[in-house]
Design a protein around this motif. Structure first.
Motif, mmCIF file in Angstrom:
data_model
loop_
_atom_site.group_PDB
_atom_site.id
_atom_site.type_symbol
_atom_site.label_atom_id
_atom_site.label_comp_id
_atom_site.label_asym_id
_atom_site.label_seq_id
_atom_site.Cartn_x
_atom_site.Cartn_y
_atom_site.Cartn_z
ATOM 1 N N SER A 95 68.303 31.629 52.121
ATOM 2 C CA SER A 95 68.959 30.438 52.061
ATOM 3 C C SER A 95 70.349 30.301 52.414
ATOM 4 O O SER A 95 71.133 31.225 51.729
ATOM 5 N N VAL A 96 70.431 29.545 53.423
ATOM 6 C CA VAL A 96 71.710 29.126 54.196
ATOM 7 C C VAL A 96 72.094 28.045 53.980
ATOM 8 O O VAL A 96 71.674 27.028 54.643
ATOM 9 N N ARG A 97 73.141 27.618 53.346
ATOM 10 C CA ARG A 97 73.447 26.295 53.022
ATOM 11 C C ARG A 97 75.008 26.131 52.702
ATOM 12 O O ARG A 97 75.745 26.853 52.281
ATOM 13 N N GLN A 98 75.376 24.929 53.318
ATOM 14 C CA GLN A 98 76.876 24.367 53.024
ATOM 15 C C GLN A 98 77.042 23.905 51.694
ATOM 16 O O GLN A 98 76.292 23.051 51.440
ATOM 17 N N ILE A 99 78.039 24.480 51.032
ATOM 18 C CA ILE A 99 78.414 23.725 49.667
ATOM 19 C C ILE A 99 79.758 22.912 49.600
ATOM 20 O O ILE A 99 80.380 23.169 50.670
ATOM 21 N N ASP A 100 79.940 22.172 48.686
ATOM 22 C CA ASP A 100 81.327 21.495 48.838
ATOM 23 C C ASP A 100 82.502 22.334 48.505
ATOM 24 O O ASP A 100 83.497 22.434 49.318
ATOM 25 N N THR A 101 82.623 23.005 47.452
ATOM 26 C CA THR A 101 83.635 24.072 47.005
ATOM 27 C C THR A 101 83.046 25.473 46.674
ATOM 28 O O THR A 101 81.876 25.562 46.373
ATOM 29 N N PHE A 102 83.942 26.334 46.499
ATOM 30 C CA PHE A 102 83.609 27.662 45.717
ATOM 31 C C PHE A 102 83.193 27.433 44.679
ATOM 32 O O PHE A 102 82.286 28.241 44.099
ATOM 33 N N GLN A 103 83.791 26.534 43.675
ATOM 34 C CA GLN A 103 83.215 26.271 42.458
ATOM 35 C C GLN A 103 81.965 25.663 42.268
ATOM 36 O O GLN A 103 81.199 26.045 41.220
ATOM 37 N N SER A 104 81.516 25.181 43.223
ATOM 38 C CA SER A 104 80.141 24.545 43.095
ATOM 39 C C SER A 104 78.964 25.539 43.502
ATOM 40 O O SER A 104 77.711 25.220 43.554
ATOM 41 N N ALA A 105 79.309 26.841 43.813
ATOM 42 C CA ALA A 105 78.440 27.719 44.284
ATOM 43 C C ALA A 105 77.541 28.186 43.088
ATOM 44 O O ALA A 105 78.035 28.644 41.928
ATOM 45 N N ASP A 106 76.178 27.793 43.264
ATOM 46 C CA ASP A 106 75.291 28.158 42.053
ATOM 47 C C ASP A 106 73.940 28.843 42.766
ATOM 48 O O ASP A 106 73.897 28.154 43.786
ATOM 49 N N TYR A 107 73.588 29.745 41.954
ATOM 50 C CA TYR A 107 72.079 30.470 42.472
ATOM 51 C C TYR A 107 70.865 30.100 41.728
ATOM 52 O O TYR A 107 70.976 29.685 40.437
ATOM 53 N N GLU A 108 69.847 30.058 42.501
ATOM 54 C CA GLU A 108 68.548 30.039 41.617
ATOM 55 C C GLU A 108 67.523 30.791 42.549
ATOM 56 O O GLU A 108 67.377 30.650 43.550
ATOM 57 N N VAL A 109 66.987 31.610 41.734
ATOM 58 C CA VAL A 109 66.084 32.559 42.155
ATOM 59 C C VAL A 109 64.913 31.604 42.752
ATOM 60 O O VAL A 109 64.153 31.227 41.761
ATOM 61 N N PRO A 110 64.298 31.681 44.009
ATOM 62 C CA PRO A 110 63.302 30.940 44.297
ATOM 63 C C PRO A 110 61.960 31.442 44.179
ATOM 64 O O PRO A 110 60.922 31.845 44.835
ATOM 65 N N LEU A 111 61.763 32.018 42.964
ATOM 66 C CA LEU A 111 60.324 32.510 42.345
ATOM 67 C C LEU A 111 60.252 32.328 40.961
ATOM 68 O O LEU A 111 61.083 32.499 40.231
ATOM 69 N N ASP A 112 58.889 32.130 40.650
ATOM 70 C CA ASP A 112 58.550 32.233 39.081
ATOM 71 C C ASP A 112 58.539 33.373 38.684
ATOM 72 O O ASP A 112 57.637 34.558 38.964
ATOM 73 N N ARG A 113 59.468 33.786 37.894
ATOM 74 C CA ARG A 113 59.734 35.253 37.255
ATOM 75 C C ARG A 113 58.615 35.496 36.387
ATOM 76 O O ARG A 113 58.481 36.873 35.818
ATOM 77 N N ASP A 114 57.820 34.708 35.819
ATOM 78 C CA ASP A 114 56.557 35.003 34.785
ATOM 79 C C ASP A 114 55.277 35.120 35.594
ATOM 80 O O ASP A 114 54.501 35.090 34.914
ATOM 81 N N CYS A 115 55.286 35.130 36.953
ATOM 82 C CA CYS A 115 53.987 35.288 37.668
ATOM 83 C C CYS A 115 53.317 36.648 37.318
ATOM 84 O O CYS A 115 54.004 37.338 36.989
ATOM 85 N N LYS A 116 52.066 36.439 37.469
ATOM 86 C CA LYS A 116 51.542 38.104 36.975
ATOM 87 C C LYS A 116 50.928 38.536 38.093
ATOM 88 O O LYS A 116 50.822 40.111 37.943
ATOM 89 N N SER A 117 50.663 38.077 39.045
ATOM 90 C CA SER A 117 50.097 38.556 40.443
ATOM 91 C C SER A 117 50.348 37.812 41.618
ATOM 92 O O SER A 117 50.320 36.686 41.401
ATOM 93 N N ASN A 118 50.489 38.606 42.762
ATOM 94 C CA ASN A 118 50.787 37.813 43.936
ATOM 95 C C ASN A 118 51.775 37.040 43.811
ATOM 96 O O ASN A 118 51.502 35.644 44.192
ATOM 97 N N CYS A 119 53.013 36.990 43.248
ATOM 98 C CA CYS A 119 54.133 36.250 43.323
ATOM 99 C C CYS A 119 54.460 35.596 44.643
ATOM 100 O O CYS A 119 54.887 36.434 45.558
ATOM 101 N N LYS A 120 54.629 34.436 44.690
ATOM 102 C CA LYS A 120 55.113 33.810 46.020
ATOM 103 C C LYS A 120 56.475 32.934 45.704
ATOM 104 O O LYS A 120 56.680 32.671 44.769
ATOM 105 N N TRP A 121 57.096 32.686 46.829
ATOM 106 C CA TRP A 121 58.316 31.853 46.835
ATOM 107 C C TRP A 121 57.984 30.542 46.473
ATOM 108 O O TRP A 121 57.183 29.748 46.825
ATOM 109 N N SER A 122 58.789 29.897 45.383
ATOM 110 C CA SER A 122 58.647 28.687 44.790
ATOM 111 C C SER A 122 59.446 27.558 45.852
ATOM 112 O O SER A 122 59.363 26.433 45.763
#
Length: 175
Positions: A95-122
């Motif tokens: 994920s490469v994206r332009q954001i407004d300010t350094f303070q607006s930097a926020d991340y989200e893991v693009p994956l369901d952490r509760d998946c049981k098998s064959n975890c795919k990117w969300s």
């Protein structure tokens, strides 16, 4: 007569070392394997971080924008810096994206952490390398294969792989 045999059986110490080894070897080799896997995982995480930092420099200086890079070009360059520690780089999320300010930097893991098998990117890959003097946030995730299935790792996915990530936030140079 039976008493003599019993006494000689309990007094016999031949093979005691083999029995002790048989009792302690699984513990020793499991511990040794865990140490080795932890070392390899740490090395792989550091190499991923370094590859992301080095390749991100091309975005920061405007070189990637001049070359009209795509997310596939970014992935290819990062993969070229991983020294073979990562197998298939198609298992990488970028994920490469332009954001407004350094303070607006926020991340989200693009994956369901509760998946049981064959975890795919969300989420699908993103590519917005930004403009001159723009603030850019880069996140790279990789599902790293694991040999030992120790339940102690908090970044372990349901399918047994480890989730490794590297991120950086910077202001593009005025190119």
């Amino acid at each position: 007569m039976a008493r003599l045999r019993r006494k000689s059986f309990f007094g016999d110490t031949r093979g005691a070392t083999a029995v002790e080894f048989a009792l302690l070897a699984p513990i020793f080799f499991t511990l040794l394997g865990a140490i080795l896997e932890t070392s390899v995982n740490y090395l792989a995480a550091q190499v991923l971080e370094s590859g992301v930092q080095d390749t991100s420099r091309l975005i920061r200086t405007g070189e990637a924008q001049r070359r009209n890079w795509t997310v596939a070009d970014y992935k290819k360059d990062v993969c070229g810096r991983l020294f073979g520690l990562f197998g298939d780089c198609s298992d990488m999320y970028v994920s490469v994206r332009q954001i407004d300010t350094f303070q607006s930097a926020d991340y989200e893991v693009p994956l369901d952490r509760d998946c049981k098998s064959n975890c795919k990117w969300s989420k699908s890959d993103e590519w917005q390398p930004g403009v001159a003097s723009g603030v850019v946030m880069i996140q790279v995730y990789y599902r790293y294969p694991s040999i030992l299935q120790t339940p102690l790792a908090d970044n372990r996915l349901g399918d047994g792989r480890l989730l490794m990530g590297a991120a950086t936030v910077f202001r593009n140079e005025p190119f």
